[in-house]
Design an enzyme around this catalytic site. Structure first.
Site, PDB file in Angstrom:
ATOM      1  N   ARG A 195       2.219  -2.923  -0.047  1.00 45.90           N
ATOM      2  CA  ARG A 195       0.848  -2.470   0.197  1.00 45.90           C
ATOM      3  C   ARG A 195       0.515  -1.227  -0.624  1.00 45.90           C
ATOM      4  O   ARG A 195      -0.613  -1.052  -1.091  1.00 45.90           O
ATOM      5  CB  ARG A 195       0.653  -2.204   1.691  1.00 45.90           C
ATOM      6  CG  ARG A 195       0.599  -3.462   2.540  1.00 45.90           C
ATOM      7  CD  ARG A 195       0.643  -3.170   4.028  1.00 45.90           C
ATOM      8  NE  ARG A 195       1.984  -2.856   4.496  1.00 45.90           N
ATOM      9  CZ  ARG A 195       2.291  -2.558   5.754  1.00 45.90           C
ATOM     10  NH1 ARG A 195       1.326  -2.517   6.673  1.00 45.90           N
ATOM     11  NH2 ARG A 195       3.528  -2.305   6.108  1.00 45.90           N
ATOM     12  N   CYS A 230       4.417   2.573   1.943  1.00 41.72           N
ATOM     13  CA  CYS A 230       4.102   1.693   3.076  1.00 41.72           C
ATOM     14  C   CYS A 230       5.421   1.304   3.733  1.00 41.72           C
ATOM     15  O   CYS A 230       6.260   2.175   3.978  1.00 41.72           O
ATOM     16  CB  CYS A 230       3.287   0.486   2.613  1.00 41.72           C
ATOM     17  SG  CYS A 230       4.111  -0.510   1.343  1.00 41.72           S
TER      18      CYS A 230
END
Length: 305
Positions: A261, A256
């Protein structure tokens, strides 16, 4: 004799069965947490949010607060931001929290598990066996009209923590592994779990040095795996990933902006669906975009293979 197409499907199914392991108990429910609060004598609840939110908006009773700088690398360690804390820095932090190798650590946040998953990944990476995430996080607690506290609990007695559990180095991807996966065709995937605007290069988050994505990566935003109640059920998750071509027979690296994430996606794949060929690229787009000699791609995603 079965046709070639049927035989191919059987081979894929067999490979999936062989590569999926039984999921862990890393995700706990609100009922589980309340029971552990009543019965556990060596329990640490960590609220993974900025300090101001912890203090002003309230937190689960007994929860200590921790935020990203505490489990990130120090500024002088890398020429760019967002990298993981060293084993030594994390062990010092756990010592300040009075943790022992037997301590059960339960993590939550108010971002659908995103920040909790980052710290969970680090704990497991270095070898703390007893770590889990509260499904639904603080929202689940509030939705059930549970009491919030606004004062911090007493500072625990400091320990001399050392990681003695099972480390998970197989969950970490370094930049050379990301480069090598690009040369593989059939059984390897590089998955970008950022927003579509980040993936296409329309926007660039602070900290990144360029717009775009790593060449050869496919797009699957991490938010697809959760709703207002927490993580989707396993069957829905399985269908989501399979429809995107993200299947457990493949070698998968997720990334990410800075590995936060993507840690969330690794948690889903490894702990809820049992994938065991999954890595999180810690440097993610920040590191890749910092290295100007490396290529970047912009524009809409191609069809997933």
């Amino acid at each position: 004799m079965p046709c070639k197409k049927t035989l191919a499907h059987l081979i894929i199914l067999l490979s999936i069965v062989m590569t999926v392991r039984v999921h862990s108990n890393a995700l706990i429910s609100l009922d589980d947490l309340e029971q552990k609060i009543r019965l556990s004598t060596n329990l640490l609840i960590l609220d993974v949010r900025p300090r101001v939110r912890y203090q002003l908006l309230g937190h689960i009773p007994g929860a200590h607060n921790i935020w990203r700088p505490a489990f990130q690398a120090d500024e002088h360690d890398y020429p760019f931001s967002g990298m993981r804390a060293s084993r030594q820095k994390l062990s010092q932090l756990l010592s300040q929290l009075g943790v022992t190798p037997e301590t059960e650590i339960i993590l939550y946040d108010d971002q659908q598990g995103m920040n909790a998953a980052r710290l969970w990944w680090l704990l497991k990476l270095y070898g703390h066996d007893r770590a889990s995430i509260l499904n639904g996080g603080l929202s689940a607690w509030e939705n059930h009209k549970k009491k919030l506290n606004f004062k911090s609990p007493e500072t625990p007695k400091q320990s001399q923590y050392q990681f003695t559990g099972t480390p998970h180095p197989q969950w970490l991807a370094e930049i050379e592994q990301v480069k090598s996966i690009q040369t593989k065709k059939e059984n390897a995937l590089l998955v970008d779990v950022r927003s579509l605007d980040e993936f296409t290069g329309k926007t660039r988050k602070s900290g990144a040095y360029r717009h775009g994505r790593i060449p050869g990566s496919i797009w699957f935003e991490y938010k697809q795996t959760v709703n207002e109640n927490g993580f989707l059920d396993k069957e829905r998750l399985r269908r989501l990933f399979q429809s995107a071509g993200i299947t457990p027979d493949k070698e998968i690296i997720v990334y990410c902006q800075s590995g936060v994430r993507s840690a969330h996606t690794l948690f889903v794949l490894s702990e809820l669906l049992g994938y065991n060929r999954i890595k999180n690229y810690d440097g993610s787009w920040i590191e890749w975009s910092w290295m100007r000699e490396l290529p970047a791609v912009q524009g809409p995603p191609k069809k997933n293979r």
